[in-house]
Every structure is written in C-alpha cells, then in structure tokens.
Design an enzyme around this catalytic site. Structure first.
Site, PDB file in Angstrom:
ATOM      1  N   CYS A  44       0.865  -1.183   0.000  1.00  0.00           N
ATOM      2  CA  CYS A  44       0.000   0.000   0.000  1.00  0.00           C
ATOM      3  C   CYS A  44       0.897   1.226   0.000  1.00  0.00           C
ATOM      4  O   CYS A  44       1.892   1.277   0.735  1.00  0.00           O
ATOM      5  CB  CYS A  44      -0.883  -0.008   1.243  1.00  0.00           C
ATOM      6  SG  CYS A  44      -1.959   1.435   1.383  1.00  0.00           S
ATOM      7  N   HIS A  52      -9.059  -3.872  -1.673  1.00  0.00           N
ATOM      8  CA  HIS A  52      -8.061  -3.083  -0.943  1.00  0.00           C
ATOM      9  C   HIS A  52      -8.415  -1.594  -0.989  1.00  0.00           C
ATOM     10  O   HIS A  52      -8.420  -0.912   0.046  1.00  0.00           O
ATOM     11  CB  HIS A  52      -6.675  -3.333  -1.553  1.00  0.00           C
ATOM     12  CG  HIS A  52      -5.585  -2.501  -0.963  1.00  0.00           C
ATOM     13  ND1 HIS A  52      -4.542  -3.037  -0.242  1.00  0.00           N
ATOM     14  CD2 HIS A  52      -5.365  -1.155  -0.979  1.00  0.00           C
ATOM     15  CE1 HIS A  52      -3.742  -2.056   0.163  1.00  0.00           C
ATOM     16  NE2 HIS A  52      -4.214  -0.897  -0.276  1.00  0.00           N
ATOM     17  N   GLU A  53      -8.743  -1.102  -2.194  1.00  0.00           N
ATOM     18  CA  GLU A  53      -9.023   0.335  -2.335  1.00  0.00           C
ATOM     19  C   GLU A  53     -10.312   0.718  -1.612  1.00  0.00           C
ATOM     20  O   GLU A  53     -10.389   1.774  -0.976  1.00  0.00           O
ATOM     21  CB  GLU A  53      -9.096   0.732  -3.813  1.00  0.00           C
ATOM     22  CG  GLU A  53      -7.803   0.555  -4.589  1.00  0.00           C
ATOM     23  CD  GLU A  53      -6.586   1.118  -3.893  1.00  0.00           C
ATOM     24  OE1 GLU A  53      -6.707   2.149  -3.202  1.00  0.00           O
ATOM     25  OE2 GLU A  53      -5.513   0.511  -3.999  1.00  0.00           O
ATOM     26  N   HIS A  72     -10.053   1.349   2.054  1.00  0.00           N
ATOM     27  CA  HIS A  72      -9.597   2.693   2.437  1.00  0.00           C
ATOM     28  C   HIS A  72     -10.776   3.626   2.712  1.00  0.00           C
ATOM     29  O   HIS A  72     -10.685   4.517   3.562  1.00  0.00           O
ATOM     30  CB  HIS A  72      -8.751   3.309   1.310  1.00  0.00           C
ATOM     31  CG  HIS A  72      -7.323   2.856   1.288  1.00  0.00           C
ATOM     32  ND1 HIS A  72      -6.431   3.134   2.298  1.00  0.00           N
ATOM     33  CD2 HIS A  72      -6.616   2.158   0.353  1.00  0.00           C
ATOM     34  CE1 HIS A  72      -5.239   2.629   1.989  1.00  0.00           C
ATOM     35  NE2 HIS A  72      -5.330   2.029   0.816  1.00  0.00           N
TER      36      HIS A  72
END
Ligand code: NI
Length: 174
Positions: free
Chosen positions: A100, A142-143, A146
């Site tokens: 990341c 993953h994004e 966030h």
C-alpha cells in the site's frame, strides 16, 4: 496535473469513513481524479483512494498494465470508481501479498474474497458493473477498504507474514 502527498499509516485521516460523492460529473471531481491518477502513476501504484491524499470522499482509482511493483499481476483496466459497492461472490477467499502506498516498504499476506461483484460510477456518472476475480478483485477490495478507514495490516491473519520488501524472501506480489 498535480502529484499529491500520500498520507502514511498513523495519520488519523486514513481511519475516517469517507463520504459519498453527491454530484457526478463536476469540475472538482475531474480535478481530483486527475490528481489521483497522476499521483498513482508517479508512485507505480496499482490503486489509490482519495482518502490517501487527504480527500474524504468515496473515490478510488486503480489499474495495472505493466507495473514494476506488481510484475506478475494480470492486467486490470484503468478505472475511476465513485461510490463503489462490493458484494462477495461465494465464500471462497485467497491469500496473496499486498502493499500500500500509505504503508511504504512493507508487504503482507492478506486474505480477500476470491470473486466479487462491484458497482459504482465513472467520472461521467455512467454505471460501472463488473464481476471479477483474482488480482482485480483484490485491488478493488483493498481500495474500497480505504473508504472505510481500513488499511491492509488490519486484515492480516498472521503477523509473521508481514515485513519489509527488501527483507522478505517469500513475498511475491499477487
Ligand atoms: Ni492502499
């Protein structure tokens, strides 16, 4: 065009829940997306969330064609995704190494849903509706994490599978 500073783990802004974008398209959104794409490219990232440059909106960009940080990854179309919603397809998960840009120099073995369906909007307000697997599914998960204030180290099952890229001997990018 502007390459923005990427917030690093420890900055409380990375823990906030991001707000939905209310108006698509807009000049402000276009500028944000341009800056995000420039910033992602400058750091050889596979993806970037707006929160990582200090903008608490539900906006992510991602894409992989030929990326030195992820040399073995299958191509993922360059995508700007606004107000995304993910639905897992099936119960299967798979482990792969992730990094990341907000956690520089480190990699960890992260379990993710193997297949997902996701929807969202592009910069023009058109619906994006995809069912994907593998690295594409991993990047989107993953994004979108966030946007809910989650960095991948919180997803790790085994902290022994977490370390610096230049020290890890078993880590291979997903
Ligand atoms: Ni990240």
């Amino acid at each position: 065009m502007a390459i923005r500073t990427i917030l690093k783990m420890g900055d409380p802004r990375l823990l906030a829940i991001a707000a939905p974008v209310r108006r698509i398209p807009s000049p402000e959104l276009e500028t944000l997306l341009t800056d995000m794409l420039d910033t992602m490219a400058a750091h050889d990232g596979a993806g970037l969330a707006a929160v990582q440059i200090g903008v608490p909106l539900r906006v992510v960009v991602f894409g992989v064609s030929c990326n030195p940080r992820y040399p073995e990854a299958a191509p993922v179309p360059l995508t700007c995704l606004i107000n995304p919603v993910i639905t897992p397809l099936g119960a299967a998960t798979e482990d792969a190494w992730e990094g990341c840009l907000s956690v520089p120099g480190l990699r960890g073995l992260v379990p993710r849903h193997a297949a997902i369906h996701y929807i969202g909007y592009d910069a023009a307000g058109r619906l994006i509706d995809r069912s994907v697997t593998g690295f594409h599914a991993r990047v989107v998960q993953h994004e979108c994490d966030h946007l809910d204030g989650i960095l991948y180290p919180r997803r790790l099952r085994d902290l022994r599978q977490f370390g610096f890229v230049d020290a890890l001997t078993t880590a291979r990018p997903a």
